[in-house]
Design an enzyme around this catalytic site. Sequence first.
Site, mmCIF file in Angstrom:
data_model
loop_
_atom_site.group_PDB
_atom_site.id
_atom_site.type_symbol
_atom_site.label_atom_id
_atom_site.label_comp_id
_atom_site.label_asym_id
_atom_site.label_seq_id
_atom_site.Cartn_x
_atom_site.Cartn_y
_atom_site.Cartn_z
ATOM 1 N N GLY A 87 2.504 5.748 5.019
ATOM 2 C CA GLY A 87 2.058 4.433 4.569
ATOM 3 C C GLY A 87 2.598 3.343 5.478
ATOM 4 N N SER A 101 5.544 -1.434 7.202
ATOM 5 C CA SER A 101 5.639 -2.101 8.498
ATOM 6 C C SER A 101 6.957 -2.861 8.628
ATOM 7 C CB SER A 101 4.437 -3.013 8.737
ATOM 8 O OG SER A 101 4.288 -3.916 7.675
ATOM 9 N N GLU A 154 -2.702 -8.424 -8.377
ATOM 10 C CA GLU A 154 -3.796 -7.693 -7.723
ATOM 11 C C GLU A 154 -5.140 -8.189 -8.250
ATOM 12 O OE1 GLU A 154 -3.205 -4.885 -5.701
ATOM 13 O OE2 GLU A 154 -1.030 -5.020 -5.942
ATOM 14 N N LYS A 163 8.737 2.051 -14.812
ATOM 15 C CA LYS A 163 10.123 1.709 -14.469
ATOM 16 C C LYS A 163 11.054 1.974 -15.649
ATOM 17 C CE LYS A 163 8.577 -1.677 -11.071
ATOM 18 N NZ LYS A 163 8.119 -3.071 -10.889
#
EC number: 1.1.1.3
Lengths: 438, 438
Positions: free
Chosen positions: A11, A17, A190, A205
């Site tokens: 990913g 990144s 989103e 969670k």
Amino acid sequence: MTSALRVALLGCGTVGSEVVRVLQNQGDDLAARAGARLEVVGIAVRRLDVERPGIDPALLTTDAEALVRRDDVDLVVEVIGGIEPARSLILAAFESGSSVITANKALLAEDGPTLFAAAESAGVDLYFEAAVAGAIPIIRPLSESLIGDQITQVMGIVNGTTNFILDKMHNEGASYADVLAEAQELGYAEADPTADVEGFDAAAKAAILAGIAFHTRVAAHEVYREGITGITRSDIEAAAEMGTVVKLLAICELHTQTDDAGNVTETVSARVHPALIPATHPLATVGGPYNAVFTESTGAGSLMFYGAGAGGAPTASAVLGDLVTAARNRMRGATGPGESAYTQRQVMPIGEIDTCYFISIDAADQPGVLAAIASCFAHHGVSVQTMRQQVGVNRAETARIVVVTHSAKEAALSAVVEELRSLTEVQEVCSVMRVEGE
Amino acid sequence: MTSALRVALLGCGTVGSEVVRVLQNQGDDLAARAGARLEVVGIAVRRLDVERPGIDPALLTTDAEALVRRDDVDLVVEVIGGIEPARSLILAAFESGSSVITANKALLAEDGPTLFAAAESAGVDLYFEAAVAGAIPIIRPLSESLIGDQITQVMGIVNGTTNFILDKMHNEGASYADVLAEAQELGYAEADPTADVEGFDAAAKAAILAGIAFHTRVAAHEVYREGITGITRSDIEAAAEMGTVVKLLAICELHTQTDDAGNVTETVSARVHPALIPATHPLATVGGPYNAVFTESTGAGSLMFYGAGAGGAPTASAVLGDLVTAARNRMRGATGPGESAYTQRQVMPIGEIDTCYFISIDAADQPGVLAAIASCFAHHGVSVQTMRQQVGVNRAETARIVVVTHSAKEAALSAVVEELRSLTEVQEVCSVMRVEGE
């Protein structure tokens, strides 16, 4: 001559990144801390034809399976999320002898035990600090710092999107729909906000936190879950008038019961729902996209952990902490602590849990209404803490009645609400929320 | 058949006896977590003729040295404090192959490197979560969770006694002397309060935090230190009028300087002093005997850790977390991460550090006084943020002038104060405090 460990990344979005960027820019520092250089040898992505500034295109591959099975890979970072192919790839990484660092709360909550067992039998590490509350160190404090203590409660704001929305509704008197639209525009929510606003993300969670805190296993489907889509402006206002704020909380509790013969049974519960908490509670001031987790334990008492709950750099901080730790373990020929689920505690159904409730009711503004409503609570053994009446909130001739109960079981409260709805004087039971943190 | 690890305890005060109590009462749970039963085989005390409820007298010995050198001891818990004999006993424990858990901040700040080196060469663990901020997990988050991040600041309230005193002065308008007496009565302050009120305790903790956060070594004597004995009611009032509160802060910072040739130098600083922080800052609401540590790092951003800073059970929680971790390491034939002081960063002298200042001055209530005072600041290049004048605070004909500066170096500020004192219009420079957290 520094040795090197080879890292495969699954990913390459915001978090991935950023991990690559830090490994490049802070390489010397991280090498000194890990005892070995951390060298990215491959990055699995879905599509090669996407602009990825700062990423060497030669590292990219669409064959994630081949990447994790490479003999020269030591450490795998999984930041693709979702159940598959993440699970298969992580299991393949363990088979190849790699340690895995993941931020995948959904997978851990659905199938954590399979992953822990595979890591254990492969003699490698599985770290996942980034899976809960972003940058906030919470997994390691629960599983290591508090390992000598008896944790009785973990309560937190673990979803930044819903906290941002509730916070805005509270501060600006805006409606849920308007704030959701704004959050989507800002990138805090989103396009399909279901996972956040319906509490699925927080429930995953909560399952992870409950498992670690109570040394047992709690699956996502065992977590009681309510979202924030039903919260209205008037709920928020009524909460504020009572000196409280509405927060979406994840609450994990250890319940100890002693029967007449003196036998002690310990059960656990995990739930996610909106709740009113006092404006003076430490969690009440946690604003915007921030997260915070509050723990209660027998020895340490109350502890709070606060910080950024999401975002590329904060989540990457958690991933990199785990990556350096896993690398350091590997250089010493060791592994970290692994799973500690030595108990098999029953998960208590939501109907058994005692909490205080806030109920707001629209009723006819006529004599005897308060008495009729109070009787409903009495019938089902639910004790009332306060009752307030406001006239003309929505319509003339309508009274808004707000009731706060003493601690009661959900089953009893549901029976109260059903009876309230059957009263001719009651126009609408507008909202029912739990009250916590008192 | 569970195996066992043998624990020697040095010291049996509030913390030590709580550790024994938990090991007895929670033995099964701790054994499941550690992978071995933790069995106390000896407790070194100074005097045998003291009532110790719940402690088996057969375990007590006055020969600490013989206890730590026993062949059958695996883990040593040191809670006697002070430099000697604690240091010699810990070194002897390492020589005998035992891992050590200590709460001894003074020793770690004075001679940590010796201890870390001895632990490393013996291949055993040295854990010390309890040495800083009691029950709050802070050592492990800094040294493990944030090991992949670049920490730039650690700022905290790490001394509960002084926080209790300042909090009471703020909330009740009481004098320093009265609150200190009350704190001593309640057991929050020692009969000789010097270590707390003069900042020595906080300075030792700052040295430990700076070393871990910045991967370098900082000794206690390199920490700049001011206590709270000079803080008056009127300082607290003036702070409150500005929307701030006075806290004794431990502040550790990483300073990055780039010279004309582009060479980057990183230095660190560590200091303990009273400071004004905005009432809205997360540390401002940390009341009474609580502690909190705030960190800033490049990736994670702001994080806060909050909880009980002292007391038997909270400190024992930290000790037991380390004890179970060290036991678990031993059962796996591994050790924890050890020291990570791979850099040797210079410690920046206090004169070089930029901070904002709060100065309160009693001066003659006559024309031209403000101008004379303002000129003093200008002479030394210290830029003024705000200047407020109140007449008749202490005496008629006296003006109380409160100045808040922009960021300035301590050397410049000292020169300003010296010149202020030489002005005929100035009766007294009542207080000089730093302003932080803006």
